[in-house]
Scaffold this motif. Sequence first.
Motif, PDB file in Angstrom:
ATOM      1  N   ALA A 110       0.836  -1.201   0.000  1.00  0.00           N
ATOM      2  CA  ALA A 110       0.000   0.000   0.000  1.00  0.00           C
ATOM      3  C   ALA A 110       0.874   1.255   0.000  1.00  0.00           C
ATOM      4  O   ALA A 110       0.601   2.225  -0.724  1.00  0.00           O
ATOM      5  CB  ALA A 110      -0.927  -0.002   1.210  1.00  0.00           C
ATOM      6  N   GLU A 111       1.918   1.252   0.793  1.00  0.00           N
ATOM      7  CA  GLU A 111       2.853   2.389   0.819  1.00  0.00           C
ATOM      8  C   GLU A 111       3.540   2.551  -0.534  1.00  0.00           C
ATOM      9  O   GLU A 111       3.761   3.672  -1.002  1.00  0.00           O
ATOM     10  CB  GLU A 111       3.880   2.184   1.930  1.00  0.00           C
ATOM     11  CG  GLU A 111       3.275   2.244   3.333  1.00  0.00           C
ATOM     12  CD  GLU A 111       4.227   1.793   4.418  1.00  0.00           C
ATOM     13  OE1 GLU A 111       3.974   2.124   5.598  1.00  0.00           O
ATOM     14  OE2 GLU A 111       5.223   1.096   4.101  1.00  0.00           O
ATOM     15  N   LEU A 112       3.851   1.430  -1.161  1.00  0.00           N
ATOM     16  CA  LEU A 112       4.465   1.450  -2.492  1.00  0.00           C
ATOM     17  C   LEU A 112       3.506   2.058  -3.513  1.00  0.00           C
ATOM     18  O   LEU A 112       3.917   2.826  -4.400  1.00  0.00           O
ATOM     19  CB  LEU A 112       4.832   0.019  -2.886  1.00  0.00           C
ATOM     20  CG  LEU A 112       5.749  -0.200  -4.088  1.00  0.00           C
ATOM     21  CD1 LEU A 112       7.160   0.285  -3.779  1.00  0.00           C
ATOM     22  CD2 LEU A 112       5.775  -1.681  -4.462  1.00  0.00           C
ATOM     23  N   THR A 113       2.233   1.732  -3.379  1.00  0.00           N
ATOM     24  CA  THR A 113       1.215   2.285  -4.273  1.00  0.00           C
ATOM     25  C   THR A 113       1.162   3.803  -4.161  1.00  0.00           C
ATOM     26  O   THR A 113       1.125   4.517  -5.178  1.00  0.00           O
ATOM     27  CB  THR A 113      -0.162   1.690  -3.935  1.00  0.00           C
ATOM     28  OG1 THR A 113      -0.115   0.266  -4.069  1.00  0.00           O
ATOM     29  CG2 THR A 113      -1.245   2.243  -4.847  1.00  0.00           C
ATOM     30  N   VAL A 114       1.160   4.300  -2.947  1.00  0.00           N
ATOM     31  CA  VAL A 114       1.142   5.752  -2.732  1.00  0.00           C
ATOM     32  C   VAL A 114       2.389   6.401  -3.328  1.00  0.00           C
ATOM     33  O   VAL A 114       2.318   7.438  -3.989  1.00  0.00           O
ATOM     34  CB  VAL A 114       1.020   6.070  -1.234  1.00  0.00           C
ATOM     35  CG1 VAL A 114       1.130   7.573  -0.991  1.00  0.00           C
ATOM     36  CG2 VAL A 114      -0.289   5.531  -0.670  1.00  0.00           C
ATOM     37  N   ALA A 115       3.523   5.751  -3.143  1.00  0.00           N
ATOM     38  CA  ALA A 115       4.781   6.334  -3.620  1.00  0.00           C
ATOM     39  C   ALA A 115       4.853   6.421  -5.140  1.00  0.00           C
ATOM     40  O   ALA A 115       5.492   7.320  -5.691  1.00  0.00           O
ATOM     41  CB  ALA A 115       5.957   5.507  -3.098  1.00  0.00           C
ATOM     42  N   HIS A 116       4.189   5.506  -5.834  1.00  0.00           N
ATOM     43  CA  HIS A 116       4.297   5.445  -7.299  1.00  0.00           C
ATOM     44  C   HIS A 116       3.018   5.880  -8.018  1.00  0.00           C
ATOM     45  O   HIS A 116       2.922   5.712  -9.230  1.00  0.00           O
ATOM     46  CB  HIS A 116       4.651   4.019  -7.730  1.00  0.00           C
ATOM     47  CG  HIS A 116       6.056   3.613  -7.404  1.00  0.00           C
ATOM     48  ND1 HIS A 116       7.097   3.740  -8.310  1.00  0.00           N
ATOM     49  CD2 HIS A 116       6.596   3.095  -6.267  1.00  0.00           C
ATOM     50  CE1 HIS A 116       8.219   3.306  -7.741  1.00  0.00           C
ATOM     51  NE2 HIS A 116       7.944   2.907  -6.509  1.00  0.00           N
ATOM     52  N   ARG A 117       2.069   6.478  -7.312  1.00  0.00           N
ATOM     53  CA  ARG A 117       0.788   6.741  -7.947  1.00  0.00           C
ATOM     54  C   ARG A 117       0.853   7.817  -9.020  1.00  0.00           C
ATOM     55  O   ARG A 117      -0.035   7.899  -9.859  1.00  0.00           O
ATOM     56  CB  ARG A 117      -0.258   7.118  -6.903  1.00  0.00           C
ATOM     57  CG  ARG A 117       0.017   8.384  -6.149  1.00  0.00           C
ATOM     58  CD  ARG A 117      -1.156   8.659  -5.233  1.00  0.00           C
ATOM     59  NE  ARG A 117      -0.831   9.657  -4.221  1.00  0.00           N
ATOM     60  CZ  ARG A 117      -1.690  10.039  -3.287  1.00  0.00           C
ATOM     61  NH1 ARG A 117      -2.899   9.507  -3.243  1.00  0.00           N
ATOM     62  NH2 ARG A 117      -1.341  10.931  -2.391  1.00  0.00           N
TER      63      ARG A 117
ATOM     64  N   GLN B 133      -6.583   1.339   5.360  1.00  0.00           N
ATOM     65  CA  GLN B 133      -6.676   2.612   6.064  1.00  0.00           C
ATOM     66  C   GLN B 133      -5.593   3.577   5.589  1.00  0.00           C
ATOM     67  O   GLN B 133      -5.845   4.780   5.427  1.00  0.00           O
ATOM     68  CB  GLN B 133      -6.565   2.381   7.572  1.00  0.00           C
ATOM     69  CG  GLN B 133      -7.777   1.664   8.161  1.00  0.00           C
ATOM     70  CD  GLN B 133      -7.580   1.251   9.608  1.00  0.00           C
ATOM     71  OE1 GLN B 133      -6.433   1.064  10.065  1.00  0.00           O
ATOM     72  NE2 GLN B 133      -8.664   1.098  10.342  1.00  0.00           N
ATOM     73  N   HIS B 134      -4.401   3.058   5.354  1.00  0.00           N
ATOM     74  CA  HIS B 134      -3.316   3.898   4.842  1.00  0.00           C
ATOM     75  C   HIS B 134      -3.676   4.465   3.470  1.00  0.00           C
ATOM     76  O   HIS B 134      -3.460   5.658   3.199  1.00  0.00           O
ATOM     77  CB  HIS B 134      -2.023   3.082   4.741  1.00  0.00           C
ATOM     78  CG  HIS B 134      -0.866   3.838   4.164  1.00  0.00           C
ATOM     79  ND1 HIS B 134      -0.146   4.764   4.883  1.00  0.00           N
ATOM     80  CD2 HIS B 134      -0.324   3.827   2.913  1.00  0.00           C
ATOM     81  CE1 HIS B 134       0.799   5.284   4.114  1.00  0.00           C
ATOM     82  NE2 HIS B 134       0.712   4.738   2.906  1.00  0.00           N
TER      83      HIS B 134
ATOM     84  N   CYS C 163      -5.974   7.133  -2.132  1.00  0.00           N
ATOM     85  CA  CYS C 163      -5.619   6.212  -3.211  1.00  0.00           C
ATOM     86  C   CYS C 163      -6.785   5.276  -3.514  1.00  0.00           C
ATOM     87  O   CYS C 163      -7.588   4.945  -2.637  1.00  0.00           O
ATOM     88  CB  CYS C 163      -4.395   5.375  -2.823  1.00  0.00           C
ATOM     89  SG  CYS C 163      -2.838   6.134  -3.293  1.00  0.00           S
ATOM     90  N   HIS C 164      -6.845   4.820  -4.744  1.00  0.00           N
ATOM     91  CA  HIS C 164      -7.932   3.956  -5.197  1.00  0.00           C
ATOM     92  C   HIS C 164      -7.728   2.510  -4.744  1.00  0.00           C
ATOM     93  O   HIS C 164      -6.600   2.010  -4.671  1.00  0.00           O
ATOM     94  CB  HIS C 164      -8.042   3.988  -6.718  1.00  0.00           C
ATOM     95  CG  HIS C 164      -8.483   5.299  -7.245  1.00  0.00           C
ATOM     96  ND1 HIS C 164      -9.720   5.847  -6.961  1.00  0.00           N
ATOM     97  CD2 HIS C 164      -7.849   6.208  -8.054  1.00  0.00           C
ATOM     98  CE1 HIS C 164      -9.840   7.010  -7.577  1.00  0.00           C
ATOM     99  NE2 HIS C 164      -8.726   7.252  -8.241  1.00  0.00           N
ATOM    100  N   ILE C 165      -8.871   1.817  -4.502  1.00  0.00           N
ATOM    101  CA  ILE C 165      -8.854   0.449  -3.983  1.00  0.00           C
ATOM    102  C   ILE C 165      -9.834  -0.422  -4.760  1.00  0.00           C
ATOM    103  O   ILE C 165     -10.999  -0.065  -4.937  1.00  0.00           O
ATOM    104  CB  ILE C 165      -9.249   0.419  -2.494  1.00  0.00           C
ATOM    105  CG1 ILE C 165      -8.254   1.207  -1.644  1.00  0.00           C
ATOM    106  CG2 ILE C 165      -9.359  -1.029  -1.996  1.00  0.00           C
ATOM    107  CD1 ILE C 165      -8.721   1.420  -0.208  1.00  0.00           C
ATOM    108  N   THR C 166      -9.362  -1.571  -5.218  1.00  0.00           N
ATOM    109  CA  THR C 166     -10.227  -2.642  -5.696  1.00  0.00           C
ATOM    110  C   THR C 166      -9.823  -3.897  -4.943  1.00  0.00           C
ATOM    111  O   THR C 166      -8.661  -4.045  -4.556  1.00  0.00           O
ATOM    112  CB  THR C 166     -10.114  -2.840  -7.220  1.00  0.00           C
ATOM    113  OG1 THR C 166     -10.989  -3.916  -7.613  1.00  0.00           O
ATOM    114  CG2 THR C 166      -8.703  -3.175  -7.652  1.00  0.00           C
TER     115      THR C 166
END
Length: 367
Positions: free
Chosen positions: A169-176, A202-203, A209-212
């Motif tokens: 999840a943190e990686l997703t935020v970093a590369h969004r 929650q993060h 950030c988007h979630i599926t």
Amino acid sequence: MHLSDNLAADAPGTPAEWIRRAPKAVLHDHLDGGLRPATIVELARACGYTALPTEDPAELALWFRDAADSGSLERYLETFAHTCAVMQTREALHRIAAECAEDLAADGVVYAEVRYAPEQHLEGGLTLDEVVDAVNEGLREGERRTGGRITVRALLTGMRHTRRSLEIAELTVAHRDRGVAGFDIAGGEIGNPPAEHLTAFQHLKRANCHITIHAGEAVGAESVHEAVQVCGAERIGHGVRITDDIAADGTLGHLAAYVRDNRIALEVCPTSNLQTGAALSYEKHPIDELRRLGFTVTLNTDNRLVSGTTMSEEFQHMVDAFGYGPEVFEEFTVAAVEAAFLPLPQRRRIIEEIVRPGYAALSSTSR
């Protein structure tokens, strides 16, 4: 051979011809489930992987399809050991991602979200960031090779059975802002509820950030409820077991009504659903009922190699099972783009400049 190779000789106006030309959008396509068989063989030889069931590309394609036709999600997932084994270097990931974009565009896909689990590609010494960079660069290369006919974004997947979801999840935020559109949870659904990864969700929510979430495939409507109400999913991967909350006369339970009324898109993958036992046949697949009841339904491939499918083939199955015409597939495609994890102006551009005109051009030849 791809379906488009077989369709080229069809007369204009036949279902196969307009299917081939129809603009398509796919939201649920796994990178490690869509490799070219010849690429697997070449990469296996290069990295010394000797466990492939065969080194003949045509036979290998058949092996994956046969292994997937087990009726078990767990057995279906076992096939990915072979694809992930050859996806452990920057060069391999770049090549596979570029070929993915090319293959989707060749099938008429104009927008795609391709998902993968970065934690499964670390055996060659890459870091998580290096994995994501390699895939993103490969997808951009694939877009360039197609002349910009396709837009592709990545979804980063956390695995249900591991405990790295917060890290992903943190990686997703970093590369969004570098090609990553959102986050997913995948893997064996039984015994691995999404709420076990609540800290990751929650993060993501705090970071907007988007979630599926994969849900409602091997487990019933309670899985969809947890994904939506506890974890904040904006879309549901598969989601076909939402029918557990729909009465025989079409009356919706509270969960089903919530999913429908809030336009939470279902990423439906018919061929994959048959293979994992989530549906009995194309004719009995719940996609038609869900569409008629007003759910936001999108049509997807899941795993093109493993399921032996393409978007064109999924279209053809729906034509054969339900008699759908271009207007229904335009509905599916618009729904997918509207549910895409893209900024609104980009979604509008794809719909207004590519999807709508593409289907309008089919109207004189498809009837």
